[in-house]
Write an enzyme that holds these catalytic residues in place. Structure first.
Site, PDB file in Angstrom:
ATOM      1  CB  ILE A   1      -1.502  -0.302   9.551  1.00  0.00           C
ATOM      2  CG1 ILE A   1      -0.156  -0.381  10.253  1.00  0.00           C
ATOM      3  CG2 ILE A   1      -2.611  -0.107  10.600  1.00  0.00           C
ATOM      4  CD1 ILE A   1       0.136   0.805  11.163  1.00  0.00           C
ATOM      5  CG  ASP A   2      -7.093  -3.559   6.355  1.00  0.00           C
ATOM      6  OD1 ASP A   2      -7.984  -4.392   6.597  1.00  0.00           O
ATOM      7  OD2 ASP A   2      -7.259  -2.598   5.580  1.00  0.00           O
TER       8      ASP A   2
ATOM      9  CD  GLU B   1      -2.822   1.355   2.332  1.00  0.00           C
ATOM     10  OE1 GLU B   1      -2.836   0.485   3.226  1.00  0.00           O
ATOM     11  OE2 GLU B   1      -3.691   2.235   2.203  1.00  0.00           O
TER      12      GLU B   1
ATOM     13  CG  ASP C   1      -3.285  -2.626   4.276  1.00  0.00           C
ATOM     14  OD1 ASP C   1      -4.498  -2.417   4.142  1.00  0.00           O
ATOM     15  OD2 ASP C   1      -2.509  -1.782   4.766  1.00  0.00           O
TER      16      ASP C   1
ATOM     17  CB  THR D   1      -4.545   3.686   8.945  1.00  0.00           C
ATOM     18  OG1 THR D   1      -3.634   2.805   8.277  1.00  0.00           O
ATOM     19  CG2 THR D   1      -3.762   4.862   9.505  1.00  0.00           C
TER      20      THR D   1
ATOM     21  CG  ASP E   1      -7.597  -2.688   1.766  1.00  0.00           C
ATOM     22  OD1 ASP E   1      -8.000  -1.819   0.966  1.00  0.00           O
ATOM     23  OD2 ASP E   1      -6.830  -2.442   2.708  1.00  0.00           O
TER      24      ASP E   1
END
Lengths: 282, 277
Positions: B91-92, B69, B89, B94, B219
């Site tokens: 940090i999915d 990402e 990803d 955030t 994601d």
């Protein structure tokens, strides 16, 4: 000086923990689900079993105390708050979540004397998080102190709310209209745990800035109301005045600034009060 | 011998390290920037975690490709090739991370010849490690998980996300879709705030479906493997086959549930991950 109600609170914590075990065990068995006011307003045997456990254990220790319990009221008991020490109980807040195994299910025990809430216990039993607060003594989760978020900007907030179980198209339209207005402020985001008490504990924990909903009942919010206030938060009615426990609606926020911004945007719709005479309820 | 097992095992170890970094960052103040809009947030931790993951994997598997990402945000290409590719990803969720709301995950999907071979989703605040290897089932912390199997949409719990959209037409459609699904009626709609966690919640039976228009391949890749291996289905929101680069999906416990949702929702255009914007 000894706290008059500490013994009652200790009992509430112990019985909430026991009730939570029953809820967790029931998750592994087949569940028979019944409908209350509509096909999406659910209740199970566990709701009824847990409420009975709580009331019986409290009656044994405190025989003169009064009760307002969700399932007792559903079975015809009155829902009026007197000056008498009263336990306000939701045995399973988030029954829809419980039926699905979705992780937010809470046992809620609020306690009022002279119509003032003295303590609240909310046991989020799948997460094993015991939230509690004694008036004037702070709020805690598993022994750790809780504090609301210090955010003053609504544009940087997360707001929690729910769709509820009323699928009347006019009500659904109003719910969505309120949501659109709030989302377009804009916010950082909107969330919903599926349990009013847990949403309020998320406010108390600082994870969300506010929670609002119409359609909840006194037993959903009594316990968590103490927790929010003791964590530094505020409780407000949709019209901006103080929260009315029997009004079926609530705004719980980290501070007055955020709460008032929400009051400005949202419109209430009618809901029959919890303390209305029986014939005016559905 | 499974040619990709070594990659998967390594992926899980790296993911654990990434989760540790995220939890440590939560002990400090979090400085937030906006990306494409006031509700599209990024932090230094997103970037640090992605760097950690990519550099660790690159060291061990130097010929592999990456779609991450934050790398894509910095200009790296996002087209999927046939070579072994890690879709990341860091940090999915955030926004959840910034607010300390409980659903924050690291998500990794691994593809070869454009087919997802394994998925890893670490919901690090809950300490739940979801994994699935194609053909070998799905697991949460080592325990097998399966979807609910629910076929009746009127008894289902649905996940989706709602948020401000810059385009008023898109926002109207998102809200109209939600109202349409709620009124089927369904038991309820929840918005946990992390696409990867949402897919895992369906995979373990805690919810019956998740639909979303506007997410990205990073994601969806990890969660898609986990959900399919748990017995669920992923499809396009029109009811056609799932397209990893389409920026949309329905992930459900059964084909019946997925198709019921497809009937109720209208698409809107948000571009694809594999074309220049």
């Amino acid at each position: 000086m000894a706290d008059l109600w500490q013994e009652a609170m200790d009992h509430a914590v112990a019985v909430a923990r026991k009730a939570g075990e029953i809820v967790r065990d029931a998750l592994h068995n087949d569940m028979k689900v019944l409908c209350k006011s509509s096909s999406v307003d659910l209740v199970t045997k566990t709701d009824q079993k847990v409420e009975q456990l709580i009331i019986d254990s409290v009656k044994e220790k405190f025989p003169k105390h009064g009760f307002i319990g969700e399932e007792s009221v559903a079975a015809g008991e009155p829902c009026v708050l007197s000056d008498n020490p009263t336990w306000i109980v939701d045995p399973v807040d988030g029954t829809t979540n419980f039926v699905h195994g979705y992780p937010f299910v809470a046992v809620c025990i609020g306690f009022a004397v002279n119509k003032t809430l003295e303590f609240g216990v909310v046991y989020s039993c799948i997460e094993d998080k015991m939230y509690m607060a004694r008036r004037g003594k702070g709020a805690f989760c598993n022994g750790e102190p809780l504090h609301v978020s210090d955010q003053k900007e609504i544009n940087q907030s997360i707001i929690a709310t729910e769709f509820g179980s009323n699928r009347d198209p006019e009500v659904v339209d109003r719910i969505f209209s309120n949501m659109r207005k709030i989302l377009c402020l804009p916010l950082h985001g909107m969330r919903g745990a599926g349990s009013a008490a847990i949403n309020m504990c998320l406010v108390a924990s600082g994870c969300v800035e506010a929670y609002y909903e119409i359609g909840i009942h006194c037993w959903d919010i009594a316990a968590a109301a103490v927790i929010v206030e003791e964590a530094g938060g505020v409780l407000m009615d949709f019209e901006g005045g103080p929260m009315d426990l029997m009004s079926r609606r609530i705004i719980a926020a980290n501070n007055k600034t955020i709460a008032e911004k929400i009051v400005k945007e949202i419109k209430a719709y009618p809901a029959v009060r919890d303390d209305a005479p029986l014939q005016t309820k559905q | 011998m499974d040619p990709w097992q070594e990659c998967m095992d390594f992926g899980v170890e790296v993911t654990k390290e990434a989760g540790k970094m995220i939890r440590e960052a939560l002990q400090k103040e979090i400085s937030v920037r906006e990306k494409s809009s006031p509700v599209d947030l990024v932090t230094e931790t997103d970037q640090k975690v992605e760097e950690l993951i990519i550099s660790s994997i690159r060291e061990k598997f130097p010929t592999h490709s990456f779609i991450g990402e934050e790398s894509v945000a910095a200009g790296a290409p996002s087209a999927l090739t046939d070579g072994p590719t890690w879709i990341i990803d860091p940090i999915d969720g955030t926004t959840n991370f910034v607010h300390r709301f409980p659903f924050v995950s690291v998500s990794i999907g691994f593809t070869v010849n454009r087919q997802i071979e394994f998925g890893i989703v670490f919901s690090c605040l809950e300490d739940k490690m979801y994994t699935a290897r194609r053909g070998r089932g799905a697991f949460c912390n080592g325990t097998p998980i399966t979807v609910s199997g629910q076929q009746d949409i009127t008894k289902s719990l649905i996940l989706t996300e709602m948020g401000f959209k810059k385009d008023p037409e898109h926002f109207r459609t998102v809200m109209a879709n939600m109202e349409s699904v709620l009124s089927i009626p369904v038991h309820g709609i929840r918005a946990p705030g992390s696409a990867a966690v949402n897919m895992c919640l369906v995979a373990c039976g805690a919810a019956d479906a998740y639909y979303h228009i506007g997410i990205h391949c990073w994601d969806m890749a990890g969660g898609a493997a986990i959900l399919t291996e748990a017995g669920g289905v992923v499809m396009d929101i029109t009811g056609g086959p799932f397209d990893l680069m389409s920026r949309r999906l329905i992930a459900a416990s059964s084909r019946g549930i997925a198709e019921s949702i497809a009937k109720k929702i209208q698409p809107f255009c948000c571009g694809r991950d594999d074309t220049e914007n």
